[in-house]
Every structure is written in C-alpha cells, then in structure tokens.
Design an enzyme around this catalytic site. Structure first.
Site, PDB file in Angstrom:
ATOM      1  N   ASN A 128     -26.700  26.432  19.590  1.00 33.01           N
ATOM      2  CA  ASN A 128     -27.126  25.422  18.629  1.00 33.01           C
ATOM      3  C   ASN A 128     -26.877  25.836  17.178  1.00 33.01           C
ATOM      4  OD1 ASN A 128     -27.709  23.689  20.658  1.00 33.01           O
ATOM      5  ND2 ASN A 128     -29.910  24.064  20.668  1.00 33.01           N
ATOM      6  N   ARG A 172     -32.979   9.359  21.819  1.00 35.23           N
ATOM      7  CA  ARG A 172     -32.542  10.328  20.812  1.00 35.23           C
ATOM      8  C   ARG A 172     -31.985   9.559  19.613  1.00 35.23           C
ATOM      9  NH1 ARG A 172     -29.711  15.465  23.721  1.00 35.23           N
ATOM     10  NH2 ARG A 172     -30.359  16.505  21.817  1.00 35.23           N
ATOM     11  N   ARG A 227     -21.988  23.969  29.516  1.00 30.80           N
ATOM     12  CA  ARG A 227     -22.006  23.569  28.097  1.00 30.80           C
ATOM     13  C   ARG A 227     -22.693  24.623  27.247  1.00 30.80           C
ATOM     14  NH1 ARG A 227     -25.453  19.052  27.215  1.00 30.80           N
ATOM     15  NH2 ARG A 227     -25.166  19.871  25.124  1.00 30.80           N
TER      16      ARG A 227
END
Ligand code: EPU
Length: 427
Positions: free
Chosen positions: A23, A122, A397
């Site tokens: 992230n 989201r 991922r």
C-alpha cells in the site's frame, strides 16, 4: 486458473523476510509522475498490483527499467497525456492515485473508476472533496472521472471520515499546488508517512504525515530521487498469525516493530509469544490460545487488513471471540469458506461471533479477496487434511513469493495450474 494446494498440520519454523509494502508502493509508483527527473525505487515487491501500476506508467509513455533485486528506475517525464483508460484502471483500486498525481502535474486527469477488492461500499467522495477544495472541477462521465483545474490553490481540507486513499490523493494533488494546504482528520498509516518521505526526498515540503494534521506547502518542481519502500506491515502480520496458528517458531525479519504494535498486542492477548528485536519479531506458542475481542480501526488501531487472518486464528482459540469490522461493510466474505473448514462463526452486520473450535479441516475453498485469501492460506496451514484454494490471483496481488516463503518455513503448499475451460477442451 491457478490454485494453492496445502497439506496442513505442519508447524512453521525458521525465518521469513518481509517485502516492501504494497500500500506504500502503489502510491509511490504513480507519484513518480510528479517528478521532473527519473526516480529509482528500491524494495519494490514482486506482486501483481505493482506490475499493474508499472504497466499503467509504461502504457502512458514512461520508461520503466527493472534493475533487479526489487529496484526500478522510472522516467515518467515523457508522459504527455493525463489519461488512464478503463482497461488499465479496472484491475486495481490504487489506480485512483493517478487522479492525484496527474492533476498535480498536468492540472488535468481522466481516470477510469477504480477496481480492486470488493469489501463493500468504497465511495470516492472524499477524494473529490479534496480535489474540489484545491480548485478543481470534478465530473464523471462514461465510467471515467474527469478532473481539471486552471490553477491548484492550497486550501484547508477536512475529511468527514478517516480515509487512507483520499489522504494520499490530497497530498499528491497539493504537493505542487500554489500555497499551503492543510489536511485535517488525515489518515495516519505508515504508508502515508512513506509517501510523504518519498515526496520530501524529491524536494516537496510536507509536514505532519503520521498525525491527523498534514501541512503541505506547494513547490514549483520536484527532482529525481532514490528511495526504498518500507516493509509491509500486513504481510508481516500475516506471517505472524500463520506462525501462531500452526504453533510454530518463526523469526519475521525486515519489519518495523512499531508498525506492528496493534497486531502484536492482540496476539499476546490471545496467548502468542511475540519477542521484539530491532528489525524483526519472533513468534512462538507454548500455551493455549484464548479468545479476545477485536475492533478494526484506522492506524494506530487494529488494521482491517489483518481482520480475516486474526479471525482465523481465533477459530483455533478457546472460548467465544467477538470481531467488529469498523472500516468496511462487507469484509466477512471469507466466513462461509472458513465454515466449510469446520469454523463456527456467525455474522450479524459488522460483528462476527467466533466460537473456538480448536481444529480446522482441509476443504476446497475460494479466495473472495486479498486478505480473505491470506486467511484461507493460514486456515489451510493449520488444518488437518488438504485445502485447495481457488481464485488465488487475489492473494498474488499483495503477497510476494508466498509459496516459496511458506515452503521455506516447512509448509507443504504448492501452486497448481488448473486448465481453464478452453484448455480443458483441448486436452
Ligand atoms: N471512504 C468514504 N469516502 C471516500 C473514501 C473512503 O466514505 O471517499 C470510506 C470507505 O468506504 C471506508 C473508509 O472510508 O469505509 C476507509 O477507506 P479508505 O479510503 O481508508 O480505504 P482505501 O484507501 O480504499 C486503503 C487500502 C486498503 C485498506 C484501507 C484501510 C490501498 C490501496 N488500499 O483502501 O487495503 O484496507 O486503506 O486501511 O492502500 C488491502 O491491502 O487488502 C486493502 C484493501
């Protein structure tokens, strides 16, 4: 169509080295666009979210060189067109960071609505609120977000909710704006600090990252830099839980123990021994695992990205545990899969009640998203019998070399290719 096949029941033992933080890197890669010179980024994990981010840059005209050992040299100075089409953006949530960087550099961005894990609603209203506060005009048309500004002017931005993505996008857009931007109620995650450090190393003027007030004084230009990404706190936490679930003895290396505090504290409450060193933690278990309560919260609270993994551990603990998911409204999609493996979990809205069952059993399961997939890997490692996990592209991922890393710890896990419908016909 690949799957993981795990023969469970082996204690994990040995050492594992944690990779660069997903992230953080998915924000740093687009941020290279803001620089007027090439940048070198180190400790880049080999995960599919990184390949997609690099591919987006490449397709936009950047020169991307893999220097080996997780180091990339990126020259994004030749990008001319601030557009990220649907085909590229749809695979990854973090593609929305191209909105902030393209707006910051070109005063214009046209990016397809992002993809990513389905964790419930989201929305991106707070991202758009930040861009508007800086003077941009935001529109949506045909699945694209179109943002433009004659000038970006520093401003006060107050987020209605604590959001990692919008905090990062506000920083990216404000870093080359005119004047001072103050972000209030900012997210405080380690990857926000990492992005700010990266931008400051290019000549940006960002203060307060890691607190809830971030001040950004806009600069006219940014130079090139060489920068190493921080270790991945969630990957580290995942191996810590995997070690605990198999009652193993694992040294988790290349971590920043401070980033792991909320995870460490909960593990200790559950009865796991966590020994902290300068840049590693050792996990052992010598007594019973016991129930606890967990509520996910923005950093420094317990991370939502560790909720499925620790819930899996709680299935193996004595007593009734309560897990409250306070960030996303649909992050219990792995529960049905764990039930197939013998877990006793009931979910009511955002609360899961977990009755410890002591033992899980191997079963065929499907990874519904990235961290849920990691939780199923942990369940498979701890279970007796064979677990087959489908849809492992979710897991890939975010976890570099997960099979190799787990095998080095003694796990019996392999990746198997399963022929898709067309291939099956041909056989
Ligand atoms: N939210 C809004 N409006 C917005 C933005 C967010 O209401 O404009 C809400 C969300 O619906 C959610 C909460 O705010 O309820 C927090 O969302 P946030 O923006 O913090 O999440 P994100 O930026 O979409 C990042 C990570 C996630 C991680 C969350 C929370 C990246 C690329 N993704 O998502 O990571 O779960 O922060 O820490 O950084 C993962 O790695 O598996 C993952 C899902």
């Amino acid at each position: 169509m690949d799957k993981f096949v795990i023969k469970g029941g082996r204690r994990l033992k040995g050492e594992v080295t944690i990779s660069g933080a997903k992230n953080a890197v998915v924000a740093v890669i687009p941020a290279v666009i803001l620089s007027d010179e090439p940048c070198v980024i180190e400790n880049v994990p080999d995960i599919s979210d990184v390949s997609i981010s690099l591919r987006i840059l490449y397709e936009m005209g950047a020169k991307v060189e893999n220097l080996g050992g997780g180091t990339y040299r990126i020259d994004a100075t030749m990008i001319k067109d601030p557009i990220v089409p649907y085909e590229l953006a749809r695979h990854m949530r973090a593609s929305y960071y191209f909105l902030g960087t393209l707006l910051g550099k070109f005063r214009r961005a046209r990016v397809a609505m992002p993809g990513g894990c389905n964790l419930g609603d989201r929305p991106i209203d707070q991202h758009l609120k930040a861009f508007s506060a800086l003077g941009a005009d935001c529109r949506r048309d045909n699945g694209m977000i179109d943002i433009s500004a004659d000038m970006l002017i520093g401003s006060q931005i107050y987020f209605d909710t604590v959001t990692v993505g919008a905090t990062i996008n506000a920083i990216l857009a404000a870093v080359r704006a005119t004047g001072l931007t103050i972000i209030e109620n900012a997210a405080k995650e380690p990857h926000i600090v990492d992005l700010a450090n990266f931008l400051n190393s290019m000549g940006a003027d960002i203060m307060g990252a890691g607190t809830d007030v971030i001040k950004i004084r806009g600069v006219r230009s940014l130079r090139g830099t060489q920068y190493a990404i921080i270790p991945d706190q969630i990957e580290a936490g995942t191996y810590m839980v995997a070690a605990a679930a198999t009652r193993g003895d694992v040294l988790v290396k290349n971590v920043i123990p401070k980033h792991l505090e909320s995870i460490t504290q909960k593990l200790m409450k559950i009865g796991v021994n966590v020994e902290e060193f300068d840049d590693s933690v050792r996990i052992t278990v010598d007594g019973p695992l016991v129930k606890t309560s967990i509520k996910t919260q923005p950093h420094p609270g317990f991370p939502t990205d560790m909720q499925p993994q620790i819930s899996t551990l709680l299935c193996l603990a004595e007593g009734t545990s309560i897990v409250t998911e306070d960030i996303f409204n649909n992050r219990f999609r792995y529960v049905d899969e764990l039930r197939r493996m013998g877990a006793d979990i009931s979910v009511e809205g955002r609360v899961a009640v977990i009755e410890g069952v002591g033992k899980l059993y191997g079963a065929p399961v499907t990874a519904p998203d990235l961290r849920a997939g990691a939780a199923l890997v942990i369940a498979g490692l701890a279970a007796s019998g064979v677990t087959e996990i489908d849809d492992i592209y979710h897991i890939e991922r975010g976890y570099e070399n997960i099979v190799e890393k787990l095998r080095a710890l003694g796990a019996d896990i392999e990746k198997r290719s399963v022929p898709g419908p067309a291939q099956r016909k041909a056989v």
